[in-house]
Design an enzyme around this catalytic site. Structure first.
Site, PDB file in Angstrom:
ATOM      1  N   LYS A  27      59.117  -9.481  69.002  1.00 58.96           N
ATOM      2  CA  LYS A  27      58.548  -8.348  68.267  1.00 58.96           C
ATOM      3  C   LYS A  27      57.051  -8.259  68.499  1.00 58.96           C
ATOM      4  CE  LYS A  27      57.033  -8.757  64.213  1.00 58.96           C
ATOM      5  NZ  LYS A  27      56.786  -9.031  62.785  1.00 58.96           N
ATOM      6  N   SER A  28      56.362  -9.386  68.424  1.00 56.53           N
ATOM      7  CA  SER A  28      54.909  -9.392  68.561  1.00 56.53           C
ATOM      8  C   SER A  28      54.483  -8.856  69.926  1.00 56.53           C
ATOM      9  CB  SER A  28      54.361 -10.804  68.361  1.00 56.53           C
ATOM     10  OG  SER A  28      54.635 -11.272  67.064  1.00 56.53           O
ATOM     11  N   ARG A 123      51.051  -4.982  50.599  1.00 56.21           N
ATOM     12  CA  ARG A 123      50.577  -5.822  51.701  1.00 56.21           C
ATOM     13  C   ARG A 123      49.163  -5.413  52.112  1.00 56.21           C
ATOM     14  NH1 ARG A 123      54.635  -7.216  56.459  1.00 56.21           N
ATOM     15  NH2 ARG A 123      53.022  -8.807  56.725  1.00 56.21           N
ATOM     16  N   SER A 169      45.098 -12.176  57.383  1.00 61.85           N
ATOM     17  CA  SER A 169      45.995 -11.879  58.497  1.00 61.85           C
ATOM     18  C   SER A 169      45.219 -11.763  59.798  1.00 61.85           C
ATOM     19  CB  SER A 169      46.747 -10.572  58.249  1.00 61.85           C
ATOM     20  OG  SER A 169      47.547 -10.227  59.372  1.00 61.85           O
ATOM     21  N   SER A 170      45.711 -12.447  60.826  1.00 60.47           N
ATOM     22  CA  SER A 170      45.119 -12.297  62.162  1.00 60.47           C
ATOM     23  C   SER A 170      45.342 -10.889  62.702  1.00 60.47           C
ATOM     24  CB  SER A 170      45.737 -13.321  63.120  1.00 60.47           C
ATOM     25  OG  SER A 170      47.112 -13.052  63.344  1.00 60.47           O
ATOM     26  N   GLN A 171      46.319 -10.159  62.152  1.00 59.53           N
ATOM     27  CA  GLN A 171      46.579  -8.799  62.616  1.00 59.53           C
ATOM     28  C   GLN A 171      45.388  -7.872  62.393  1.00 59.53           C
ATOM     29  OE1 GLN A 171      50.219  -7.319  60.910  1.00 59.53           O
ATOM     30  NE2 GLN A 171      51.507  -8.785  62.007  1.00 59.53           N
ATOM     31  N   GLU A 313      54.591 -18.158  60.326  1.00 64.68           N
ATOM     32  CA  GLU A 313      55.869 -17.448  60.313  1.00 64.68           C
ATOM     33  C   GLU A 313      57.065 -18.394  60.403  1.00 64.68           C
ATOM     34  OE1 GLU A 313      56.322 -16.014  64.905  1.00 64.68           O
ATOM     35  OE2 GLU A 313      54.521 -15.410  63.828  1.00 64.68           O
ATOM     36  N   HIS A 340      52.786 -11.933  53.226  1.00 68.05           N
ATOM     37  CA  HIS A 340      53.727 -11.456  54.230  1.00 68.05           C
ATOM     38  C   HIS A 340      54.757 -10.536  53.572  1.00 68.05           C
ATOM     39  CE1 HIS A 340      52.921 -14.535  57.688  1.00 68.05           C
ATOM     40  NE2 HIS A 340      51.825 -13.966  57.245  1.00 68.05           N
ATOM     41  N   LYS A 410      65.400  -6.653  61.015  1.00 70.31           N
ATOM     42  CA  LYS A 410      63.976  -6.362  61.223  1.00 70.31           C
ATOM     43  C   LYS A 410      63.527  -6.833  62.602  1.00 70.31           C
ATOM     44  CE  LYS A 410      59.463  -7.750  59.308  1.00 70.31           C
ATOM     45  NZ  LYS A 410      58.786  -6.452  59.180  1.00 70.31           N
TER      46      LYS A 410
END
Length: 431
Positions: A27-28, A123, A169-171, A313, A340, A410
């Site tokens: 997914k990433s 979130r 979050s690193s996102q 994760e 998360h 998901k």
């Protein structure tokens, strides 16, 4: 996928499990590849992408803004578009959609409205929105720093230097890096706060940018800079999702069996690669060759003391294995996973505890001591990783019922079918 009972009776194998598993794509990697292809200087093919709810939402969001997304057998052909449309972007439960698409929307000339499932409104995304506003993007969120919000694009983004706290979050950092090369002045990100979690995901983003000719400077700790310039079109094959391997490899550990994950890469930026080292510490035999990654269980599990900050994760699967271990474990460094899909630390403490586990919840982790487990309902909180934890416990404990097993779609379409294929005939607990 066939109709599933809810809660789902988690099958307990009656013999050591032996088998080979082919995983769907990461997914990433898929969602990063889609963003970069949408911003590239020509068409790209994303080969063997994951097709799950999260990635389909990413593709749909980009298409709604004007990006060409076409099926080519099992691949996606992505053709950058003018991004002139008004659009509604459904983020579902996908943090990557909620955080990666708004920086792209700033480059459009449309009004882009973002929303998602009810839980997504809790979130964190405020740091990304504040950063984008500081870089010249027109953001409307009524000061909430959360969904729903609107991005009104002007066709370009000024860019420049921005200071953010990415400790949640690193996102937050990846989101700005992915689009930053298309900003007039690029983007120079400075982190100010507690350590950034899941650094391998930032390294993944940087590697993918560099593969497309983007100049990224990450020489200083807590600073990442992308120079302005084109993003080269690149056809890319997506690796298997290594984090999704966790429950399947766990079956070897819990049953004393042998499980091989096909096509495991010899080098990768995926955090899931650390499963090799974690399972070795827990007493399994682990080997990697041209066939894939093979784990052999020895009929027992050792407790571990692990800092999972960079691989948060994997915490639900590892915590489930720790609950089955014959010595105490301490998992730390993962306070960020409270933000998360659900508060994973609280959820794990509750659900493992409900099945008899001796669990102490800490601000940044869990302590788990050996205790006799029993059956019962294991709630997932619409979180695919919690479902992984539930089926791992069910592989060693009779009578575990996993609520909403379908949430695994998901990132893994028909996970229950793949699980039953590996567990084999006549397990205990199947409907």
């Amino acid at each position: 996928m066939t109709s599933l009972a809810d809660p789902w009776p988690a099958p307990r194998p009656t013999r050591p499990v032996e088998g080979v598993v082919s995983l769907p794509g990461s997914k990433s990697l898929t969602n990063r590849a889609l963003i970069l292809a949408a911003l590239a200087d020509g068409p790209s093919v994303v080969r063997r992408p994951l097709r799950s709810r999260d990635t389909m939402l990413m593709a749909a969001g980009l298409a709604a803004m004007g990006v060409g997304v076409a099926d080519e057998d099992d691949d996606w052909r992505i053709t950058p578009g003018a991004l002139t449309r008004d659009a509604d972007v459904d983020c579902g439960l996908a943090g990557t959609v909620m955080r990666f698409v708004p920086p792209v929307a700033g480059l459009s000339t449309g009004t882009i409205a973002f929303d998602g499932d009810p839980h997504m409104r809790r979130r964190p995304v405020g740091e990304v929105l504040t950063a984008l506003a500081g870089l010249g993007v027109d953001i409307h969120d009524d000061g909430r720093g959360s969904l729903p919000f609107v991005v009104r694009g002007t066709g370009s983004v000024r860019g420049g230097t921005v200071v953010i706290d990415a400790s949640a979050s690193s996102q937050f950092i990846s989101a700005l890096l992915l689009a930053g090369a298309r900003y007039d002045s690029g983007v120079d990100i400075r982190h100010d706060g507690k350590p950034v979690p899941s650094l391998p995901h930032i390294e993944m983003t940087i590697a993918m940018l560099r593969a497309r000719g983007v100049d990224v400077d990450d020489t200083d700790v807590h600073r990442w800079a992308v120079a302005p310039g084109p993003i080269a079109a690149l056809d890319e094959a997506i690796e298997p999702d290594l984090s999704n391997a966790a429950p399947f490899l766990a079956l070897a550990a819990t049953t004393g069996g042998i499980v091989t994950i096909r096509d495991w890469p010899t080098t990768t930026t995926q955090p899931g690669d650390d499963l090799r080292h974690v399972l070795t510490q827990m007493g399994c035999e682990v080997s990697l060759d041209d066939t894939g990654l093979t784990v052999r269980g020895n009929g027992g599990l050792q407790g571990v003391d692990l800092d999972l900050h960079d691989i948060g994760e994997l915490t639900p699967a590892i915590a489930a294995l720790c609950a089955l271990a014959d010595s105490p474990s301490h998992l730390r460094g993962v306070g960020h996973i409270r933000g998360h899909e659900t508060d994973r630390l609280a959820a794990l403490a509750t659900e493992l505890g409900n099945l008899g586990a001796d669990v102490t919840e800490h601000p940044d982790g869990l302590s788990i001591r050996p205790a006799p487990l029993h059956g019962g309902v294991f709630c997932t909180y619409a979180d695919h990783r919690m479902a992984h934890a539930g089926v791992i416990i069910g592989s060693a404990v009779d009578g575990v019922l996993v609520e909403n097993i379908a949430t695994t779609a998901k990132t893994f379409p028909d996970f229950p079918g793949a699980w039953l294929d590996l567990v084999g005939p006549d397990p205990v607990g199947t409907a």
